[in-house]
Design a protein around this motif. Structure first.
Motif, short mmCIF file in Angstrom:
data_model
loop_
_atom_site.label_atom_id
_atom_site.label_comp_id
_atom_site.label_asym_id
_atom_site.label_seq_id
_atom_site.Cartn_x
_atom_site.Cartn_y
_atom_site.Cartn_z
N GLU A 1 0.80 -1.31 -0.08
CA GLU A 1 0.07 0.14 -0.12
C GLU A 1 0.79 1.30 -0.24
N SER A 2 1.84 1.22 0.92
CA SER A 2 2.84 2.46 0.50
C SER A 2 3.18 2.73 -0.62
N GLU A 3 3.78 1.78 -1.44
CA GLU A 3 3.95 1.97 -2.66
C GLU A 3 3.16 2.49 -3.73
N VAL A 4 1.71 2.32 -3.41
CA VAL A 4 0.70 2.75 -4.05
C VAL A 4 0.85 4.37 -3.89
N GLU A 5 0.96 4.72 -2.61
CA GLU A 5 0.95 6.15 -2.37
C GLU A 5 2.20 6.81 -3.12
N GLN A 6 3.31 6.08 -3.07
CA GLN A 6 4.59 6.55 -3.54
C GLN A 6 4.33 7.09 -5.01
N PHE A 7 3.57 6.02 -5.74
CA PHE A 7 3.49 5.97 -7.09
C PHE A 7 2.51 7.37 -7.27
N ARG A 8 1.26 7.36 -6.49
CA ARG A 8 0.45 8.54 -6.46
C ARG A 8 1.10 9.76 -6.48
N ILE A 9 2.04 9.89 -5.54
CA ILE A 9 2.81 11.24 -5.50
C ILE A 9 3.68 11.60 -6.72
N GLN A 10 4.21 10.58 -7.38
CA GLN A 10 5.25 10.66 -8.15
C GLN A 10 4.62 10.99 -9.69
N PHE A 11 3.46 10.31 -9.82
CA PHE A 11 2.76 10.41 -11.23
C PHE A 11 1.25 10.66 -11.36
N VAL A 12 0.59 10.80 -10.27
CA VAL A 12 -0.91 11.04 -10.52
C VAL A 12 -1.12 12.46 -9.98
N GLY A 13 -0.75 12.64 -8.67
CA GLY A 13 -1.18 13.66 -7.94
C GLY A 13 -1.15 14.97 -8.49
N ARG A 14 -1.67 15.90 -7.69
CA ARG A 14 -1.67 17.54 -8.52
C ARG A 14 -0.29 18.03 -8.57
N LYS A 15 0.56 17.51 -7.44
CA LYS A 15 1.94 17.96 -7.63
C LYS A 15 3.07 17.15 -8.09
N SER A 16 2.54 16.18 -8.77
CA SER A 16 3.29 14.97 -9.32
C SER A 16 4.37 15.83 -10.31
N ARG A 17 5.18 14.77 -10.80
CA ARG A 17 6.13 15.32 -11.93
C ARG A 17 5.43 15.56 -13.06
#
Ligand code: PHE
Length: 336
Positions: free
Chosen positions: A15-31
């Protein structure tokens, strides 16, 4: 290209990797989001092309994220321990088969009167099913039992191996291995070559009872079965004993109870208006005791046998025996 490869290579295993993925590629502040922000600086003639490429990346990332999220949500819900352990399970539970319920009840009633439980084989030899029980060779009583014999192979009948026609074979096996006093009930499946109908089946269940000791009386037999009938069917149940014949008991009787299905009117279970037979019984024939090496001048006993289907039909007002083997869940779920 680089981001596409990164998205594809990103391994999400918890689950924590799901969150990391979200931060990097999906979220509003993602790369990825910041690349979209940079779109306004791209020269107008390239903007369309770059925009399409970014949208493809966005879809790739979102699909991967949604899939990962779903799979961990599933795993989570199936392993989650409810905070209130007394809440009943949402999973529908099975119910015990009515024959199982009634067999347990029968055994419980006899257990309280001091009867143990014994078991024996369903594929049996002629000796245990007939000969030791005092059925003489070629006696018509053998025919009455509609026996299934076992094939030796290539259609050749082996007339000394058969499917037991009653649970009385266990009496013999028990008496061979145990010295009196013996007090036991023996439940099990039995087989007879009968046409299947509302009243009969080629496979059914019996409970045999045996009591061997010094000075056992016919009154003991009557009291035992009388007590059983009242416990099983209620204290208002009336019983009657009629003389009968079995090769392994002398004297022999059959016990009837007042039919609970039709209350005196006559129905397909109690052919003779109002009374229905529930057990065969009698005093163990001295020949049977001698056949298993028990001294018949010192010991005697009683035996009885009853059909579990019949008792279940009376207890639960079931009018067709075939329901027991059809496995219709609408029928089976009624017994809790
Ligand atoms: N074995 C008999 C039958 O199947 C029932 C029975 C058992 C009768 C014991 C008497 C004593 O019909």
């Amino acid at each position: 290209k680089v981001i596409q490869e990164e998205i594809e290579a990103f391994v999400i295993s918890n689950e924590s990797e799901v969150e990391q993925f979200r931060i990097q590629f999906v979220g509003r502040k993602s790369r990825l989001a910041s690349l979209f922000d940079g779109l306004k600086d791209v020269p107008a003639e390239n903007r369309r092309e770059v925009g399409q490429a970014l949208n493809q990346l966005k879809n790739l990332a979102e699909n991967k994220f949604n899939q990962a999220q779903e799979s961990f949500a599933d795993a989570k819900s199936s392993f989650e321990i409810p905070s209130d352990l007394t809440v009943s399970s949402p999973v529908q539970q099975g119910t015990l088969h009515p024959l199982t319920l009634v067999r347990s009840r029968i055994l419980e009633i006899f257990n309280r009167m001091g009867f143990s439980v014994s078991d024996g084989p369903e594929i049996e030899t002629d000796f245990y099913n007939f000969t030791a029980l005092n059925f003489p060779a070629n006696h018509p009583a053998r025919e009455m039992q509609d026996t299934f014999f076992i094939e030796k192979g290539a259609g050749e009948i082996q007339d000394d191996v058969l499917l037991r026609t009653h649970t009385s074979n266990v009496q013999i096996r028990l008496m061979q291995h145990q010295k009196p006093p013996i007090r036991s009930v023996m439940p099990g499946r039995v087989y007879r070559n009968e046409a299947i109908s509302a009243r009969a089946h080629c496979l059914f269940h019996q409970v045999e009872g045996l009591y061997v000791d010094e000075k056992v009386s016919f009154k003991d037999l009557k009291d035992t079965l009388y007590h059983f009938a009242k416990e099983m069917f209620g204290k208002d149940t009336k019983v009657r004993f009629r003389p009968s014949y079995f090769p392994f008991t002398e004297p022999s009787a059959e016990m009837d109870i007042t039919c609970l299905l039709c209350k005196g009117e006559g129905c397909n279970v109690c052919k003779q208006a109002g009374w229905v037979e529930i057990a065969g019984a009698g005093m163990v024939d001295p020949n049977v005791l001698e056949n298993v090496g028990i001294d018949s001048t010192k010991y005697n006993g009683f035996a009885f046998g009853m059909g579990i289907e019949r008792i279940t039909m009376l207890k639960y007002q079931i009018k067709d025996l075939r329901l027991f083997t059809e496995n219709d869940v609408r029928f089976l779920r009624q017994f809790n």
